[in-house]
Design an enzyme around this catalytic site. Structure first.
Site, PDB file in Angstrom:
ATOM      1  N   GLY A 221      41.826  60.679  54.590  1.00 50.71           N
ATOM      2  CA  GLY A 221      41.358  60.184  53.301  1.00 50.71           C
ATOM      3  C   GLY A 221      42.427  59.734  52.325  1.00 50.71           C
ATOM      4  O   GLY A 221      42.120  59.116  51.299  1.00 50.71           O
ATOM      5  N   ASP A 222      43.709  60.016  52.634  1.00 51.02           N
ATOM      6  CA  ASP A 222      44.762  59.687  51.656  1.00 51.02           C
ATOM      7  C   ASP A 222      46.062  59.339  52.375  1.00 51.02           C
ATOM      8  O   ASP A 222      47.125  59.889  52.077  1.00 51.02           O
ATOM      9  CB  ASP A 222      44.976  60.875  50.719  1.00 51.02           C
ATOM     10  CG  ASP A 222      45.729  60.508  49.442  1.00 51.02           C
ATOM     11  OD1 ASP A 222      45.822  59.298  49.132  1.00 51.02           O
ATOM     12  OD2 ASP A 222      46.231  61.416  48.766  1.00 51.02           O
ATOM     13  N   THR A 223      45.977  58.396  53.318  1.00 54.29           N
ATOM     14  CA  THR A 223      47.140  58.027  54.133  1.00 54.29           C
ATOM     15  C   THR A 223      48.045  57.066  53.374  1.00 54.29           C
ATOM     16  O   THR A 223      48.241  55.914  53.751  1.00 54.29           O
ATOM     17  CB  THR A 223      46.688  57.394  55.456  1.00 54.29           C
ATOM     18  OG1 THR A 223      45.692  56.388  55.175  1.00 54.29           O
ATOM     19  CG2 THR A 223      46.090  58.429  56.381  1.00 54.29           C
ATOM     20  N   ASN A 224      48.625  57.561  52.288  1.00 50.05           N
ATOM     21  CA  ASN A 224      49.476  56.706  51.474  1.00 50.05           C
ATOM     22  C   ASN A 224      50.933  56.810  51.900  1.00 50.05           C
ATOM     23  O   ASN A 224      51.304  57.611  52.750  1.00 50.05           O
ATOM     24  CB  ASN A 224      49.293  57.016  49.980  1.00 50.05           C
ATOM     25  CG  ASN A 224      49.824  58.373  49.587  1.00 50.05           C
ATOM     26  OD1 ASN A 224      50.981  58.717  49.828  1.00 50.05           O
ATOM     27  ND2 ASN A 224      48.988  59.177  48.933  1.00 50.05           N
TER      28      ASN A 224
END
Length: 362
Positions: A221-224
């Protein structure tokens, strides 16, 4: 970068603000570890410290914000997922038990605005640099896409009686792109507002009717670019050596994970249009997208960029002391929205899908 609190009543007091001394004392109290060096690490609404003990071992101390700390079961599932993934070959951090054998400590701490309960975890520190600080190549981005898909595929086997806590209610889910309209006033006077309205309209008519055909599962959900660690392997190439921050772990659509990864990797790229094909090729070496998922990918990437710009501005007003970090991707996001919208869906998809189908791994 998790911005999960955009539209609720959470105030800045939810964010822990321990002094280095408080953090050092807490680590000794909970883990029996004597810290000799400590430095803060960036975070949106949690608090992270890089710590070094007297033997020279590096640790990460993570203090969760008081709102997320209220959901202990969700935090337990996040912690379980990290251990599970590590056992399946995904490079995640190891959570270290405290002196009583617990992986999480719920601690009542006064950071200067009254005592609140915060979840505290001590983790191993993964070596390497974040993608944000590394000149990654197109080949590297293929391996990022492959790693993210491998992670999500492994999570299909995760077993826990509490997985229902991962049912998605996050404002940042790409199923909720139309809700951007509720916050668009923050863009008043900005010429980008008209473009964002047009993108929302297309997402409503083109993406929303197809979401039922998107495949779902547990996603990061947050592959930054701050959550993926890489290390050099020679010839300017890197390998993915770490995946961080499972705070947005959720049950949601796989194509959303692809879109978010592409969007984040484009933000700092000197050649952003080359990113999509490389990430997609890596992802599809593990899990293929279906026709509807592919047909919506362009708008999902644009939708996420719109969320980033709009919600980033909202949260910068709420948390001015962390404005620089919150708006990290805002300027680049504005530039990308404009560029992608001008090129159009047909042209960008032609580039991405051609690059993905002809990608050569070497």
């Amino acid at each position: 970068m998790s911005l999960a609190f955009t539209n609720n009543a959470t105030t800045v007091e939810a964010r822990p603000m321990l002094t280095p001394k408080q953090a050092t004392d807490l680590t000794l109290q909970l883990y029996g570890v004597t810290i000799t060096e400590i430095s803060p690490l960036p975070s949106y609404i949690d608090q992270n410290f890089l710590m070094v003990d007297k033997e020279g071992t590096n640790f990460l101390l993570k203090i969760m914000n008081s709102e997320d700390s209220k959901n202990a079961i969700r935090l337990e599932v996040q912690t379980l997922s990290m251990s599970f993934l590590r056992q399946h070959g995904i490079p995640t951090q190891t959570v270290i038990p405290n002196t009583t054998g617990q992986l999480m400590s719920m601690e009542e701490i006064d950071c200067g605005h009254g005592a609140q309960t915060y979840c505290v975890r001590l983790m191993t520190y993964l070596p390497g640099k974040t993608i944000a600080k590394s000149p990654v190549t197109i080949q590297d981005l293929y391996h990022v896409g492959k790693m993210v898909a491998s992670m999500d595929k492994a999570l299909q086997q995760l077993v826990s009686p509490n997985l229902d806590v991962l049912q998605n209610d996050a404002l940042w889910s790409l199923s909720r792109i139309p809700l951007i309209e509720c916050s668009l006033s923050v863009m008043d006077g900005n010429p980008l507002q008209k473009v964002i309205k047009a993108i929302i309209k297309q997402c409503k008519s083109h993406v929303q009717p197809k979401i039922s055909s998107f495949r779902k599962g547990i996603i990061h959900g947050d592959t930054n670019d701050m959550n993926i660690i890489v290390t050099p392997v020679g010839n300017g190439r890197h390998e993915v050596s770490g995946v961080l921050d499972f705070g947005l772990l959720m049950n949601d659509c796989y194509v959303f994970e692809v879109a978010v990864t592409i969007a984040y990797m484009m933000l700092k790229s000197t050649s952003p249009l080359d990113v999509g094909g490389a990430v997609l090729a890596g992802w599809e070496s593990i899990m293929m997208l279906n026709d509807d998922e592919r047909d919506c990918l362009f708008l999902l990437v644009l939708g996420w960029l719109c969320q980033s710009v709009v919600y980033g501005r909202c949260n910068a007003k709420k948390y001015p002391d962390n404005k620089k970090y919150i708006l990290t991707s805002s300027e680049d996001g504005t530039r990308l929205i404009t560029k992608l919208w001008e090129l159009g869906k047909k042209e960008v998809e032609r580039k991405w899908f051609t690059d993905a189908s002809t990608f050569s791994v070497n």
